[in-house]
Motif scaffolding. Sequence first.
Motif, PDB file in Angstrom:
ATOM      1  N   UNK A 190       0.904  -1.326  -0.027  1.00 48.83           N
ATOM      2  CA  UNK A 190       0.145   0.043   0.032  1.00 48.83           C
ATOM      3  C   UNK A 190       0.885   1.321  -0.005  1.00 48.83           C
ATOM      4  N   UNK A 191       1.860   1.431   0.879  1.00 49.89           N
ATOM      5  CA  UNK A 191       2.592   2.678   0.762  1.00 49.89           C
ATOM      6  C   UNK A 191       3.380   2.830  -0.356  1.00 49.89           C
ATOM      7  N   UNK A 192       3.977   1.828  -1.135  1.00 49.05           N
ATOM      8  CA  UNK A 192       4.520   1.778  -2.353  1.00 49.05           C
ATOM      9  C   UNK A 192       3.874   2.361  -3.812  1.00 49.05           C
ATOM     10  N   UNK A 193       2.147   2.092  -3.419  1.00 49.50           N
ATOM     11  CA  UNK A 193       1.396   2.352  -4.646  1.00 49.50           C
ATOM     12  C   UNK A 193       0.837   3.642  -4.458  1.00 49.50           C
ATOM     13  N   UNK A 194       0.583   3.880  -3.058  1.00 53.27           N
ATOM     14  CA  UNK A 194      -0.115   5.092  -2.588  1.00 53.27           C
ATOM     15  C   UNK A 194       0.787   6.559  -2.350  1.00 53.27           C
ATOM     16  N   UNK A 195       1.959   6.015  -1.932  1.00 56.22           N
ATOM     17  CA  UNK A 195       3.049   6.857  -1.409  1.00 56.22           C
ATOM     18  C   UNK A 195       2.526   7.547  -0.234  1.00 56.22           C
TER      19      UNK A 195
END
Length: 170
Positions: free
Chosen positions: A160-165
């Motif tokens: 999630x953090x990788x695709x939503x920043x």
Amino acid sequence: MGRLRAAGRKKEKELAAALAMGADRSTWTTKDVGEYNKLVLTSDPLSFDTMKTVVVRSLRFSPLHTLRGLRSYLKAMEFSERLQLEAAAFDERAEGTEFRIPFFVFQGDSDVLTPPEPARRFFDEVTAPVKEFALIRNASHFASFRHPDRFLDLMLTVVRPAITAQPVAR
């Protein structure tokens, strides 16, 4: 083969079928690939237990699934068996190892169908803006079913953090 031999008479028929297939996978039929996968998974205690007690039970007793849905799931598995020969011959390196999107591999540390070592070697060859490899402990091929809490944690804290920043608020 070792697990089938160790089972002795109990798995005599399965061992004979596996030996009849031969070691040259290029000569295998779709049925051979399906049979091989079934033998690998059912001869491994962790994989077999996960299939019986987690995958099937979750489908049978889930309030979100019906018996018709279970029947559809089994038909879908039957359909996917027809694709196994192509999947077995797939060369992921031929498709390239350079990605412009995040790349993740999360799998069981005891996966007998897709062993962690070759998966890790491929992962190491991949170039991606973000990549992560994680083994889910005490899990086999069905890691996300066996330990859904750990899989969800990886999805929320890594993917999630990788695709939503945006990091997950805790």
